[in-house]
Design a protein around this motif. Structure first.
Motif, PDB file in Angstrom:
ATOM      1  N   GLU B 186       1.612  10.589  -3.421  1.00  0.00           N
ATOM      2  CA  GLU B 186       0.623   9.960  -3.606  1.00  0.00           C
ATOM      3  C   GLU B 186      -0.049   8.944  -2.333  1.00  0.00           C
ATOM      4  O   GLU B 186      -0.914   8.835  -1.856  1.00  0.00           O
ATOM      5  CB  GLU B 186       1.030   8.723  -4.577  1.00  0.00           C
ATOM      6  CG  GLU B 186       0.010   8.608  -5.552  1.00  0.00           C
ATOM      7  CD  GLU B 186       0.528   7.671  -6.612  1.00  0.00           C
ATOM      8  OE1 GLU B 186       1.705   7.237  -6.960  1.00  0.00           O
ATOM      9  OE2 GLU B 186      -0.600   6.731  -7.391  1.00  0.00           O
ATOM     10  N   ALA B 187       1.102   8.330  -1.812  1.00  0.00           N
ATOM     11  CA  ALA B 187       0.989   7.577  -0.344  1.00  0.00           C
ATOM     12  C   ALA B 187       0.407   8.169   0.771  1.00  0.00           C
ATOM     13  O   ALA B 187      -0.668   7.917   1.319  1.00  0.00           O
ATOM     14  CB  ALA B 187       2.336   6.777   0.028  1.00  0.00           C
ATOM     15  N   GLU B 188       0.835   9.652   0.843  1.00  0.00           N
ATOM     16  CA  GLU B 188       0.228  10.467   1.860  1.00  0.00           C
ATOM     17  C   GLU B 188      -1.146  10.875   1.751  1.00  0.00           C
ATOM     18  O   GLU B 188      -1.909  10.790   2.339  1.00  0.00           O
ATOM     19  CB  GLU B 188       1.048  11.695   1.726  1.00  0.00           C
ATOM     20  CG  GLU B 188       1.012  12.605   2.803  1.00  0.00           C
ATOM     21  CD  GLU B 188       1.882  13.907   2.752  1.00  0.00           C
ATOM     22  OE1 GLU B 188       2.653  14.048   1.822  1.00  0.00           O
ATOM     23  OE2 GLU B 188       1.885  14.757   3.721  1.00  0.00           O
ATOM     24  N   MET B 189      -1.502  11.069   0.155  1.00  0.00           N
ATOM     25  CA  MET B 189      -2.910  11.360   0.075  1.00  0.00           C
ATOM     26  C   MET B 189      -3.957  10.199   0.392  1.00  0.00           C
ATOM     27  O   MET B 189      -4.768  10.388   1.019  1.00  0.00           O
ATOM     28  CB  MET B 189      -3.214  11.674  -1.525  1.00  0.00           C
ATOM     29  CG  MET B 189      -4.359  12.133  -1.737  1.00  0.00           C
ATOM     30  SD  MET B 189      -4.375  13.063  -3.229  1.00  0.00           S
ATOM     31  CE  MET B 189      -4.232  11.865  -4.534  1.00  0.00           C
ATOM     32  N   ILE B 190      -3.326   9.002   0.014  1.00  0.00           N
ATOM     33  CA  ILE B 190      -4.069   7.964   0.278  1.00  0.00           C
ATOM     34  C   ILE B 190      -4.397   7.618   1.996  1.00  0.00           C
ATOM     35  O   ILE B 190      -5.651   7.529   2.309  1.00  0.00           O
ATOM     36  CB  ILE B 190      -3.785   6.611  -0.233  1.00  0.00           C
ATOM     37  CG1 ILE B 190      -3.785   6.703  -1.739  1.00  0.00           C
ATOM     38  CG2 ILE B 190      -4.497   5.393   0.124  1.00  0.00           C
ATOM     39  CD1 ILE B 190      -3.155   5.501  -2.585  1.00  0.00           C
TER      40      ILE B 190
END
Lengths: 353, 416
Positions: B186-190
């Motif tokens: 999730e964090a990577e995608m954001i």
């Protein structure tokens, strides 16, 4: 050395010296700036921060991986004019940094060894700042953070403090990040109210800590950059998510975030208005109008940012309408035509068969 | 994965053919790819010596691998072979392991630039050395194909992943191509999303107080500053900068490009469905008089999904579209605008309102800065007047008062 097979010639075509200029590193220029130290004259000398794509993603992921614990890391890069340029970031093996004064010391050995190995591999940049996370309570500097940063600014200039909130990042869908520099101990900032005003979203539990130290530092404007190669790869990667690109409704999903931004701009505008009123009584001289201009310019930029984001959201909605809805009536008619045909023939089949 | 031309001779190091029955499941994270790209850009721009080689760490559990983080490696030459500096490498790997403990990450692959044909002789010594150093024979090799970057289409990445296969002891190491998928947290995608959308280029930082910024145009260096300066100097912009767009424009272009690519992809898929349908034998749907039953090989579920897709499209028709009235002429529908339509209108108006407000704030700011500049000018004029015409004090004073009144007006209107 056998060059063939390593594709070195092809690599040259992958970079653009103008558009990727920030990736270059001029060690002599860095040394010259370190000797001149233009930041000594002006506590507000540094105003901008540019973070590379890699550094940003690494820091956000590190912040998230810490969960509820604060994490900490180092940023490397260089400075140019009034900007910090962060080219890369590295994790430090320390956790829970907000309650301890000298968390950084534990990581000293690691830091030194890591930087040395990086330099040996050809990454010559110096440490240019530190980053840490505030899981869920916003981007600002606590009392301990201010102390740490003050020390760093005395010993390791130029140095920058960056704070990331991984929880808010996930919930807003946008990276929540702030960059700060502290004032020297005897410096009184001109408009002491503004930095407090800008960070309206500090939870009550931390508000005291925030308020007590809000005047000792100021925030810098953060933007990021990526290389032309990064851009091409990201385009390819994001082609995998094309459905989401077309179907997303940014105007709808970001409504809360945009409202918050607008409220923020309103508050800042009111502040500027008040400070103008105070100054317009006497004939304005010297630095005052400049300060007013700065504040107003910040407000304008924030307003324009909101406007452009909204415009992009509207464009997404318009694209959706044009692609899917505009031709829908014709499709509808065509579908009906086919359906009736099929219906008749089916009856015929049943009768015949 | 990468487009291999059929005419080039097969690479002796690559084993072609089907993978074994229990294939490896490999997930590549975007950060690893970004790190590799960042290193390539830096390495090339700084004219560093030697090839581009590095390591990728990730998680391995059974036959599942992830490629999550990457770092560059210090190289040394040994009898013409390119190897990693083993002391440096072991320590560096340990440093990375120290900060990636939960979940524990370890070395899973090495990356290098390589041609489309596959791993070359020069890649072997380095890989073998690393496998020996870590005692792990399943270190994969990721090749980055620089020549493919400009012809990327349809989301294909210019990389190929190979696993090393040693058929018998003592024979040469060979490679088999691996398939992988892109996976992200999730964090990577954001983070990656933020960077991808921003559209900002890495143009060099310009000095703030020189006349390059300011009113000459908003197209400053990609720093996001559109501030009007208090200095009046106005010179021509650097030829290079004229071609560089402001960050807002860049962002807009980036998002529009993303949309174009998405639409292109949609078009491709639709064409695919259409050509599939065209290959269907004729039946009662195309020719009303035919009575041949559909062949047994038709994929009914596929046709059903296509049908349901088509039946959903008319639902999107806006309510006030032109409809064919019973008397055969086209006219506007008399129905009131639907809820969706009204909401869409409101959204549009909101967006225009924010644009208007932003433009308004900008005008206020510019008026105010103009006021202060005017004030500085008149003050300077006054000072000069007082210095040169000592006797004309009355006149200068009078003018000064009048000007002050004007100044008060200008700055007042600029603010209120």
């Amino acid at each position: 050395m056998a060059q063939k097979g390593w594709e070195i010639e092809n690599a040259i075509k992958l970079v653009d010296p103008t558009r990727d200029a920030l990736y270059n590193y001029d060690a002599d220029k860095v040394k010259k700036i370190a000797n001149e130290r233009p930041w000594r004259a002006d506590p507000n000398h540094f105003k901008y921060v540019r973070i590379s794509a890699v550094a940003l993603v690494k820091m956000v992921m590190h912040a998230r991986s810490g969960g509820e614990l604060e994490i900490m890391g180092l940023m490397i890069g260089y400075v140019e004019h009034e900007t910090f340029i962060v080219t890369d970031a590295m994790r430090l093996p320390v956790e829970g940094t907000e309650t301890r004064v000298n968390a950084a010391d534990e990581a000293n050995e690691y830091m030194v060894a890591f930087l040395e190995r990086s330099r040996q591999a050809g990454q010559m940049e110096n440490a240019v700042g530190w980053y840490h996370s505030h899981p869920g309570y916003g981007c600002w500097l606590s009392g301990i953070d201010v102390g740490t940063q003050e020390m760093q600014q005395m010993a390791n200039e130029p140095f920058l403090a960056v704070v990331i909130d991984p929880h808010r990042t996930i919930s807003a869908g946008k990276v929540e990040i702030g960059a700060f520099r502290t004032y020297p101990a005897n410096h009184k900032p001109e408009d002491s109210g503004s930095s407090a005003q800008g960070m309206a979203a500090v939870p009550m539990a931390k508000a005291a800590d925030f308020g007590a130290h809000a005047n000792r530092y100021y925030s810098l404007e953060v933007s990021h950059y990526k290389s032309t190669l990064d851009a091409k790869l990201l385009e390819a990667l994001w082609n995998k998510y094309w459905v989401q690109t077309l179907s997303s409704s940014p105007l709808f999903t970001n409504r809360e975030y945009v409202t918050k931004q607008i409220e923020d701009v309103v508050a800042k505008t009111a502040l500027v208005h008040d400070s103008m009123k105070k100054n317009s009584g006497l004939p304005p001289m010297g630095p005052k109008p400049k300060v007013g201009n700065d504040e107003l310019a910040k407000v304008v930029k924030a307003a324009e940012k909101i406007a452009s984001e909204e415009k992009m959201g509207l464009m997404a909605a318009m694209v959706k309408e044009k692609v899917f809805a505009a031709a829908a009536p014709q499709v509808d008619q065509a579908a009906h035509a086919v359906a009736t045909n099929g219906g008749d023939t089916q009856m015929a089949d049943v009768k015949a068969g | 994965m990468a487009g291999k031309s059929a005419s080039s001779p097969p690479n002796p190091l690559v084993i072609t053919g089907k993978a074994p029955d229990t294939p490896l499941n490999v997930q590549l994270h975007p950060l690893a790819l970004l790190t590799i790209s960042d290193y390539i850009t830096r390495h090339t721009l700084r004219s560093q010596q030697g090839p581009v080689v590095g390591a990728i760490i990730g998680e391995q559990s059974g036959r599942d691998f992830t490629l999550e983080h990457a770092f560059e490696c210090k190289l040394e030459e040994h009898h013409g072979d390119v190897l990693v500096d083993s002391g440096w490498f072991t320590e560096r790997l340990e440093q990375y392991r120290d900060v990636h403990k939960a979940p524990p990450l370890d070395l899973v692959a090495m990356f290098a630039l390589g041609p489309v044909e596959g791993p070359q002789e020069v890649h072997l010594p380095m890989l073998k050395q690393v496998q020996q150093l870590t005692g792990n024979d399943s270190i994969m090799l990721l090749l980055f194909h620089g020549e493919l970057v400009d012809q990327l289409q349809g989301g294909k990445l210019p990389i190929t992943l190979y696993e090393s296969v040693q058929e018998q002891e003592g024979t040469q190491l060979r490679f088999r191509e691996l398939s992988f998928e892109v996976e992200t947290g999730e964090a990577e995608m954001i983070g990656v999303d933020t960077v991808a959308k921003a559209g900002s280029t890495a143009v060099a930082v310009q000095k703030a107080d020189t006349a390059q910024g300011g009113e000459s145009s908003k197209k400053g260096a990609g720093k996001g500053k559109g501030k009007a300066k208090d200095k009046d100097t106005k010179t021509d912009e650097d030829g290079d900068l004229a071609g560089v767009l402001s960050p807002e424009d860049d962002e807009l272009i980036a998002s529009l490009t993303a949309k174009t690519n998405a639409i292109r992809m949609l078009n491709q898929r639709i064409n695919l469905i259409r050509s599939y349908l065209n290959t269907m034998p004729s039946s009662y749907l195309t020719d009303a008089s035919s009575t041949t039953p559909p062949p047994d090989t038709t994929n009914h579920s596929l046709l059903r999904s296509v049908n349901s897709l088509l039946s959903r499209v008319p639902l999107l028709a806006p309510q006030t579209a032109t409809v064919v009235l019973p008397n055969g002429h086209e006219g506007q529908s008399q129905q009131p605008p639907s809820g969706i339509h009204a909401a869409g209108e409101k959204e549009r108006q909101d967006v225009h309102l924010t644009s208007l407000l932003a433009a308004l704030s900008r005008s206020v700011a510019e008026a105010q800065s103009m006021g202060s500049k005017f004030q500085i000018l008149t003050r300077e004029k006054d000072n000069k007047a007082r210095n040169t015409y000592g006797s004309g004090g009355g006149r200068g004073g009078g003018r000064g008062f009048a000007d002050e009144g004007l100044m008060g007006d200008v700055s007042g209107s600029g603010v209120s």
